[in-house]
Design an enzyme around this catalytic site. Structure first.
Site, PDB file in Angstrom:
ATOM      1  N   LYS A   1       1.378  -0.367  15.035  1.00 20.50           N
ATOM      2  CA  LYS A   1       2.818  -0.363  15.282  1.00 20.50           C
ATOM      3  C   LYS A   1       3.328  -1.535  16.129  1.00 20.50           C
ATOM      4  O   LYS A   1       4.537  -1.751  16.227  1.00 20.50           O
ATOM      5  CB  LYS A   1       3.219   0.945  15.997  1.00 20.50           C
ATOM      6  CG  LYS A   1       3.158   2.157  15.101  1.00 20.50           C
ATOM      7  CD  LYS A   1       4.226   2.095  14.045  1.00 20.50           C
ATOM      8  CE  LYS A   1       4.098   3.168  13.010  1.00 20.50           C
ATOM      9  NZ  LYS A   1       4.582   2.744  11.691  1.00 20.50           N
TER      10      LYS A   1
ATOM     11  N   TYR B   1       4.307   6.511   9.662  1.00 17.08           N
ATOM     12  CA  TYR B   1       3.421   5.404   9.288  1.00 17.08           C
ATOM     13  C   TYR B   1       4.194   4.292   8.584  1.00 17.08           C
ATOM     14  O   TYR B   1       4.037   3.117   8.901  1.00 17.08           O
ATOM     15  CB  TYR B   1       2.273   5.932   8.403  1.00 17.08           C
ATOM     16  CG  TYR B   1       1.136   4.939   8.283  1.00 17.08           C
ATOM     17  CD1 TYR B   1       0.050   4.987   9.154  1.00 17.08           C
ATOM     18  CD2 TYR B   1       1.161   3.943   7.314  1.00 17.08           C
ATOM     19  CE1 TYR B   1      -0.978   4.066   9.065  1.00 17.08           C
ATOM     20  CE2 TYR B   1       0.138   3.015   7.220  1.00 17.08           C
ATOM     21  CZ  TYR B   1      -0.936   3.086   8.097  1.00 17.08           C
ATOM     22  OH  TYR B   1      -1.939   2.165   8.011  1.00 17.08           O
TER      23      TYR B   1
ATOM     24  N   HIS C   1       0.836  -1.206   0.000  1.00 15.25           N
ATOM     25  CA  HIS C   1       0.000   0.000   0.000  1.00 15.25           C
ATOM     26  C   HIS C   1       0.871   1.255   0.000  1.00 15.25           C
ATOM     27  O   HIS C   1       1.703   1.428   0.882  1.00 15.25           O
ATOM     28  CB  HIS C   1      -0.916   0.013   1.231  1.00 15.25           C
ATOM     29  CG  HIS C   1      -2.050  -0.959   1.123  1.00 15.25           C
ATOM     30  ND1 HIS C   1      -3.279  -0.746   1.696  1.00 15.25           N
ATOM     31  CD2 HIS C   1      -2.149  -2.147   0.485  1.00 15.25           C
ATOM     32  CE1 HIS C   1      -4.076  -1.771   1.430  1.00 15.25           C
ATOM     33  NE2 HIS C   1      -3.408  -2.627   0.706  1.00 15.25           N
TER      34      HIS C   1
ATOM     35  N   TYR D   1      -8.988   5.599   7.424  1.00 16.83           N
ATOM     36  CA  TYR D   1      -9.128   5.962   8.839  1.00 16.83           C
ATOM     37  C   TYR D   1     -10.157   7.091   8.900  1.00 16.83           C
ATOM     38  O   TYR D   1      -9.911   8.176   8.371  1.00 16.83           O
ATOM     39  CB  TYR D   1      -7.796   6.471   9.389  1.00 16.83           C
ATOM     40  CG  TYR D   1      -6.729   5.405   9.539  1.00 16.83           C
ATOM     41  CD1 TYR D   1      -5.921   5.022   8.467  1.00 16.83           C
ATOM     42  CD2 TYR D   1      -6.516   4.780  10.769  1.00 16.83           C
ATOM     43  CE1 TYR D   1      -4.931   4.056   8.615  1.00 16.83           C
ATOM     44  CE2 TYR D   1      -5.524   3.811  10.931  1.00 16.83           C
ATOM     45  CZ  TYR D   1      -4.736   3.456   9.850  1.00 16.83           C
ATOM     46  OH  TYR D   1      -3.758   2.497  10.002  1.00 16.83           O
TER      47      TYR D   1
ATOM     48  N   PRO E   1      -3.982   0.494  18.960  1.00 12.81           N
ATOM     49  CA  PRO E   1      -3.813  -0.106  17.631  1.00 12.81           C
ATOM     50  C   PRO E   1      -3.741   0.875  16.458  1.00 12.81           C
ATOM     51  O   PRO E   1      -3.245   0.496  15.395  1.00 12.81           O
ATOM     52  CB  PRO E   1      -5.038  -1.020  17.490  1.00 12.81           C
ATOM     53  CG  PRO E   1      -6.023  -0.521  18.475  1.00 12.81           C
ATOM     54  CD  PRO E   1      -5.250   0.097  19.594  1.00 12.81           C
TER      55      PRO E   1
HETATM   56  C1  DHB Z   1      -5.093  -2.850  10.901  1.00 15.19           C
HETATM   57  C2  DHB Z   1      -5.079  -2.503  12.232  1.00 15.19           C
HETATM   58  C3  DHB Z   1      -4.736  -1.234  12.596  1.00 15.19           C
HETATM   59  O1  DHB Z   1      -4.688  -0.897  13.875  1.00 15.19           O
HETATM   60  C4  DHB Z   1      -4.400  -0.278  11.664  1.00 15.19           C
HETATM   61  O2  DHB Z   1      -4.055   0.958  12.056  1.00 15.19           O
HETATM   62  C5  DHB Z   1      -4.396  -0.627  10.342  1.00 15.19           C
HETATM   63  C6  DHB Z   1      -4.751  -1.916   9.963  1.00 15.19           C
HETATM   64  C7  DHB Z   1      -5.450  -4.227  10.508  1.00 15.19           C
HETATM   65  O3  DHB Z   1      -5.756  -5.049  11.369  1.00 15.19           O
HETATM   66  O4  DHB Z   1      -5.430  -4.530   9.306  1.00 15.19           O
END
Ligand code: DHB
Length: 394
Positions: free
Chosen positions: A299, A387, A72, A203, A295
């Site tokens: 990371k 990121y 990505h 997001y 989450p």
């Molecule tokens: C996923 C989880 C995340 O916390 C995130 O920021 C992006 C992707 C995932 O589980 O795919």
């Protein structure tokens, strides 16, 4: 039983460490309280930084990842009914992230370890750590959960046993400094059999709460919703989940979320946590045992892999030349990167969620921040470099 490095926990940190040590000619034994089926089936975030992908490729465990992972180059931040793409690839000089689930990484590492004759003892019980401040620390455990008591004599012990494991509490409380923030919400995650609604992750900041569109494979999608602190899965019927996802992801230009069959639901409770030091005597802790991130930004696994890379270099120097300086600096080296990722995960979390005390002023601050990171090249570059991941050595 005797080994050089006794590793507690067969998650990404423990398995990757054992793999790296093997390549350096250092022997290790992993013990794990869950079964192989359990560790290979536990669903966790799936975003790998470039440094992790490079390491997997360089050490011979990247083949399936390169075949099945999705690369990505950007993400979308969605707010006020409009999507804004951040072109991370362009802003970071050609970097990207790889969407490849954590349990797939685990499967690849377990296979590589077993193929190379590595020892992973699954389904153990009653794990305890002993003699950490001597040169021969020991791990005790029960075989098959409540079988005979066993002991492993080690040169070093590595606790890679997650937030709730026995390793961190084995560091005396008097030397542990702990930092923690609990967030006032949960993340409900689903897996659904459905085509991809978006080529990149979304997001979304919405007044009803945060939502995230991620993916696992072209046929299986991973989606998340911010839910209440005391929420349970029982409160979330499939219909309610889809209707909430539609509401939070709606755009003025008619974005269409493609529904599918939900086959898995789980809730996690976001937390920021850091333990300093990450070492005591001959015990080193790594990954979630030492620090957790909320989450948002995915990371966790990346930090765990960075820890064990530092540790494998320190152990290599110790076994090749008796030098202990890298091992002595383990906490300092890791925490520099950890604190940065903590900051980034906290920032993403703060910018995107509704907090119970979000006032109209704070809501405007979030929107101003979102406007800024999606309009200013400097701000978008800052978000992007975090990121995709700062260099492993950062
Ligand atoms: C996923 C989880 C995340 O916390 C995130 O920021 C992006 C992707 C995932 O589980 O795919």
């Amino acid at each position: 039983m005797r080994t050089q490095v006794g590793i507690i926990g067969a998650g990404p940190a423990g398995l990757m460490l054992s793999h790296l040590l093997h390549l350096q000619g250092i022997e290790s034994v992993i013990i794990e309280k869950r079964t192989r089926e359990e560790i290979e089936g536990t669903i966790k975030a799936g975003v790998l930084e470039q440094g992790v992908v490079d390491l997997m490729k360089e050490t011979g465990v990247g083949e399936r990842l390169m075949r099945e992972g999705q690369f990505h180059k950007g993400i979308e931040l969605r707010f006020n009914g409009k999507g804004h793409r951040i072109d991370m690839h362009e802003l970071t000089g050609g970097k990207y992230v790889t969407v490849y689930a954590q349990h797939e990484v685990i499967k690849d590492l377990v296979e590589a370890r077993l193929k190379a004759g590595g020892e992973i003892i699954f389904n153990v019980g009653d794990v305890s750590l002993h003699d950490l401040d001597t040169n021969s620390p020991k791990i005790r455990y029960r075989k098959d959960k409540n079988g005979d008591l066993q002991e492993i004599d080690c040169d070093f012990i590595v606790g890679a046993d997650g937030f709730h494991g026995p390793s961190r509490p084995s560091i005396p409380a008097s030397v542990r400094k702990e930092y923690q923030k609990i967030y006032p919400f949960g993340w409900l995650g689903i897996l659904a059999e459905a085509p991809q609604s978006s080529a990149e992750l979304i997001y979304a900041n919405h007044e009803r709460g945060f939502a995230l569109v991620s993916t696992r494979t072209p046929e299986i999608q991973r989606l998340y919703l911010q839910v209440d602190l005391n929420d349970t899965i029982a409160n979330w019927s499939d219909d309610r989940i889809w209707s909430e996802l539609h509401a939070r992801l709606e755009t003025h230009d008619g974005f269409k979320l493609i529904e599918g069959t939900i086959f898995e639901k789980d809730i996690v409770w976001p937390r920021s946590y850091i333990c300093d030091p990450m070492q005591y005597g001959r015990l080193f802790i790594a990954g979630d045992a030492a620090h957790t991130v909320p989450p948002t930004g995915a990371k966790g696994l990346n930090l765990a892999v960075a820890d064990v890379q530092v540790l494998s270099r320190g152990l290599d120097a110790f076994y090749k030349s008796g030098k202990t300086d890298l091992l002595e600096r383990y906490t300092e080296t890791c925490l520099r990167r950890v604190w940065n990722s903590e900051r980034f995960s906290w920032y993403m979390t703060s910018m995107l969620h509704r907090f119970h005390d979000t006032t109209p002023f704070e809501q405007q601050m979030q929107l101003a921040e979102l406007n800024y990171v999606t309009s200013s090249r400097a701000a978008a570059t800052s978000l992007s470099e975090n990121y995709v991941g700062l260099p492993m050595e950062w």
